[in-house]
Design a protein around this motif. Structure first.
Motif, PDB file in Angstrom:
ATOM      1  N   ASP A   7       0.857  -1.188   0.000  1.00 27.85           N
ATOM      2  CA  ASP A   7       0.000   0.000   0.000  1.00 27.85           C
ATOM      3  C   ASP A   7       0.890   1.234   0.000  1.00 27.85           C
ATOM      4  OD1 ASP A   7      -2.484  -1.415   0.173  1.00 27.85           O
ATOM      5  OD2 ASP A   7      -2.030  -1.795   2.292  1.00 27.85           O
ATOM      6  N   TYR A   8       0.342   2.360  -0.476  1.00 24.77           N
ATOM      7  CA  TYR A   8       1.145   3.571  -0.560  1.00 24.77           C
ATOM      8  C   TYR A   8       0.228   4.785  -0.641  1.00 24.77           C
ATOM      9  CZ  TYR A   8       0.061   2.247  -5.367  1.00 24.77           C
ATOM     10  OH  TYR A   8      -0.595   1.838  -6.508  1.00 24.77           O
ATOM     11  N   LYS A   9       0.811   5.944  -0.317  1.00 25.55           N
ATOM     12  CA  LYS A   9       0.052   7.194  -0.368  1.00 25.55           C
ATOM     13  C   LYS A   9      -0.084   7.683  -1.802  1.00 25.55           C
ATOM     14  CE  LYS A   9      -0.080  11.862   1.564  1.00 25.55           C
ATOM     15  NZ  LYS A   9       0.601  12.833   2.465  1.00 25.55           N
ATOM     16  N   SER A  10       0.996   7.638  -2.565  1.00 26.57           N
ATOM     17  CA  SER A  10       0.948   8.075  -3.968  1.00 26.57           C
ATOM     18  C   SER A  10       2.038   7.376  -4.749  1.00 26.57           C
ATOM     19  CB  SER A  10       1.119   9.592  -4.070  1.00 26.57           C
ATOM     20  OG  SER A  10       2.403   9.986  -3.603  1.00 26.57           O
ATOM     21  N   LEU A  11       1.809   7.290  -6.058  1.00 25.81           N
ATOM     22  CA  LEU A  11       2.765   6.660  -6.973  1.00 25.81           C
ATOM     23  C   LEU A  11       2.951   7.598  -8.155  1.00 25.81           C
ATOM     24  CD1 LEU A  11       4.446   4.173  -7.831  1.00 25.81           C
ATOM     25  CD2 LEU A  11       2.382   3.284  -8.930  1.00 25.81           C
TER      26      LEU A  11
ATOM     27  N   PRO B  73       5.179   4.097   1.283  1.00 28.39           N
ATOM     28  CA  PRO B  73       4.710   2.729   1.039  1.00 28.39           C
ATOM     29  C   PRO B  73       4.739   1.892   2.308  1.00 28.39           C
ATOM     30  CG  PRO B  73       6.953   2.952   0.274  1.00 28.39           C
ATOM     31  CD  PRO B  73       6.522   4.330   0.710  1.00 28.39           C
ATOM     32  N   LYS B  74       3.841   0.927   2.382  1.00 26.10           N
ATOM     33  CA  LYS B  74       3.824  -0.041   3.473  1.00 26.10           C
ATOM     34  C   LYS B  74       3.743  -1.432   2.859  1.00 26.10           C
ATOM     35  CE  LYS B  74       1.625  -1.393   7.801  1.00 26.10           C
ATOM     36  NZ  LYS B  74       0.672  -1.030   8.862  1.00 26.10           N
ATOM     37  N   ILE B  75       4.718  -2.248   3.189  1.00 24.37           N
ATOM     38  CA  ILE B  75       4.810  -3.603   2.626  1.00 24.37           C
ATOM     39  C   ILE B  75       4.552  -4.596   3.753  1.00 24.37           C
ATOM     40  CG2 ILE B  75       6.300  -5.238   1.404  1.00 24.37           C
ATOM     41  CD1 ILE B  75       7.946  -2.736   0.518  1.00 24.37           C
ATOM     42  N   VAL B  76       3.652  -5.531   3.511  1.00 26.95           N
ATOM     43  CA  VAL B  76       3.288  -6.518   4.522  1.00 26.95           C
ATOM     44  C   VAL B  76       3.378  -7.911   3.918  1.00 26.95           C
ATOM     45  CG1 VAL B  76       1.504  -7.355   6.088  1.00 26.95           C
ATOM     46  CG2 VAL B  76       1.753  -4.890   5.678  1.00 26.95           C
ATOM     47  N   ASN B  77       4.065  -8.786   4.626  1.00 27.31           N
ATOM     48  CA  ASN B  77       4.149 -10.195   4.231  1.00 27.31           C
ATOM     49  C   ASN B  77       3.498 -11.035   5.312  1.00 27.31           C
ATOM     50  OD1 ASN B  77       5.770 -12.929   4.596  1.00 27.31           O
ATOM     51  ND2 ASN B  77       5.844 -12.400   2.431  1.00 27.31           N
TER      52      ASN B  77
END
Length: 523
Positions: free
Chosen positions: A49-53, A67-71
């Protein structure tokens, strides 16, 4: 305005409009494809997930903000790994390689101020950790420079919430990374040409009883430097003694710096791990070791260092290890009603060669030790063994300078309930042995040697037993012309439930008994 000029203006305007539109269309296409990849192409247990790209086709840049990366593991709904970043930046993105060939070629990837949290779950099968998410990737990935700036990394036990690992200000640069569908199946799933890593305030829980701390470190392919290292038992001696079911060392070790030069590591034929270095230096290591012998004995079978190296599950090649200005204080509690006996070695300089299980039969592991024993006695040791010798043969030679016998009382009085008098002016001993038995040859020049056998509390002299003991001991060594008395003993049997140091001790003790009670002649 003439007609040709009007036509030219119209054409240029049209091209400019099309270029601008095309630029935004291309940006939109790439953004859409990246967003679709992040939503649909990632493994099921991985989310981003992220705020903007933001994408710039012209520059080939991709910027992902917050960004937030989750495994998540397949055996639990809880997150195994969470990563929060200020910014993820990709520079020099190869647009056409990606659009036409599904190849990801970029000049640089930067992770700014990431915070990585890993929740270790012992309930997850080990093979789940071995199945990398990279195996799901079909693209070829090439990165000119991968950079992590100012990271914070923490690992906790998911059941107890206890901290297992932590470090901050972690910075890393890795150059020329290459990953492809074939390489992801290797033990090291990518290739690289160079790297450098640094961090501060590292904490690592080494297990139930011990911790490791490192104030700072800098690691390159040429040299790794670790500053202000500490390895220590987590608990006080009293608490620790109540926790352990069998005897075990309580220790506190500090190392001013540890330098590993020109180290190499990897997997030979992608199978056996190897580590090698031509030189490792420990600066000012200080070791305080305590053992309570009143705790139940550890009766497991102990193997000698030669066999330990021979049976390593990986290939180790350390050509030279130096300990500079080291100190060791060993204390041992034997009697409940008395304090622990203590032995000390200071100003110790050690040169160890060939700590390895990869050398041929002609190479031997050797230790040269120069130290001060019990604050004022010079001591030299030469110790050698052959890792390839299946009998674990070794030779241990010690040269001890002038030793006032009373200097041994801090150890002998509380542990043996024996006080010593006199001086050992010069002592030579050679212990030759293997995994089972040893022989000791000893020469001692001494004078006015006496023993006092103490009472049950270890405070008062038992006059009767002391008198009997001194009847069997030659008070001086001057019967020989050179002032030395000789002694030896063969067939000294090793207790396999105890360490090599116990074996050396009982061998030297047998040699000393032969010197003091024998006829003082060479045999």
């Amino acid at each position: 305005m003439t007609k040709p000029v009007k036509i030219t203006v119209i054409i240029v305007s049209t091209v400019l409009v099309l270029a601008i539109v095309g630029y935004f269309v291309a940006n939109a296409m790439v953004s859409s494809k990246l967003e679709n990849f992040l939503k649909t192409e990632l493994p099921e247990n991985l989310s981003v997930d992220y705020k903007s790209l933001d994408v710039s086709v012209w520059r080939g840049d991709v910027v992902m903000v917050q960004p937030k990366i989750v495994n998540r593991g397949s055996h639990t709904s809880k997150a195994n790994i969470e990563v929060d970043l200020d910014t993820l930046m990709v520079g020099g993105f190869g647009l056409w390689s990606y659009l036409l060939n599904d190849q990801i070629h970029v000049k640089s990837v930067q992770l700014r101020s990431p915070k990585l949290r890993y929740n270790h779950n012992s309930a997850i099968p080990k093979n789940e950790y071995q199945n990398s998410s990279l195996e799901k990737f079909k693209e070829e990935i090439k990165v000119g420079r991968f950079n992590i700036q100012n990271a914070e990394i923490s690992i906790k036990d998911i059941e107890t919430d206890s901290l297992l690992f932590y470090t901050e200000k972690f910075t890393a640069n890795v150059l020329d990374i290459a990953i492809d569908p074939a390489s992801v199946n290797n033990r090291i799933p990518f290739k690289y040409t160079d790297y450098n890593i640094s961090y501060t305030d590292l904490f690592y829980s080494m297990g139930v009883y011990e911790n490791l701390e490192i104030a700072s470190a800098s690691i390159t392919q040429d040299k790794a430097v670790f500053n202000q290292m500490k390895m220590y038992t987590k608990y006080s001696k009293a608490t620790y003694d109540k926790m352990i079911p069998i005897e075990r060392d309580h220790f506190d070790v500090t190392i001013a710096s540890l330098v590993v030069e020109d180290h190499k590591f990897g997997y030979e034929k992608d199978s056996v791990f190897y580590f090698k270095s031509p030189k490792i230096t420990f600066e000012n290591p200080e070791m305080n070791i305590y053992r309570n012998k009143l705790v139940a004995d550890d009766l497991t079978r102990k193997i000698l260092y030669s066999r330990m190296l021979r049976e390593l599950k990986f290939n180790l090649t350390l050509s030279d290890i130096f300990l500079k200005n080291a100190s060791i204080v060993y204390s041992e509690k034997v009697n409940a009603d008395m304090g622990a006996g203590e032995l000390s070695f200071t100003k110790m300089n050690v040169d160890i060669k060939n700590i390895s299980n990869t050398y041929g039969e002609s190479e031997k592991t050797t230790l040269d030790i120069d130290a001060v024993f019990m604050a004022r006695t010079p001591l030299k040791v030469k110790w050698e063994f052959d890792v390839n010798n299946v009998n674990d043969a070794f030779v241990f030679r010690v040269d001890i300078g002038k030793l006032p016998a009373a200097d041994l009382n801090p150890f002998s009085q509380p542990n043996l309930k024996v006080k010593l008098e006199g001086e050992l002016l010069k002592t030579f001993a050679t212990v030759s042995g293997d995994a089972n038995t040893s022989r000791v040859d000893m020469r001692v020049n001494y004078e006015d040697f006496k023993v006092e056998i103490l009472d049950g509390e270890g405070e008062k002299k038992n006059k009767v037993l002391s008198a009997i003991a001194n009847l069997f001991i030659a008070k001086n060594s001057d019967r020989e012309s050179d002032g030395f008395r000789d002694g030896n003993k063969e067939g000294i049997e090793r207790d396999h439930t105890k360490s090599i140091f116990n074996f050396l001790w009982i061998s030297i003790k047998a040699g000393l008994a032969s010197v003091l009670t024998g006829d003082g002649k060479k045999k």
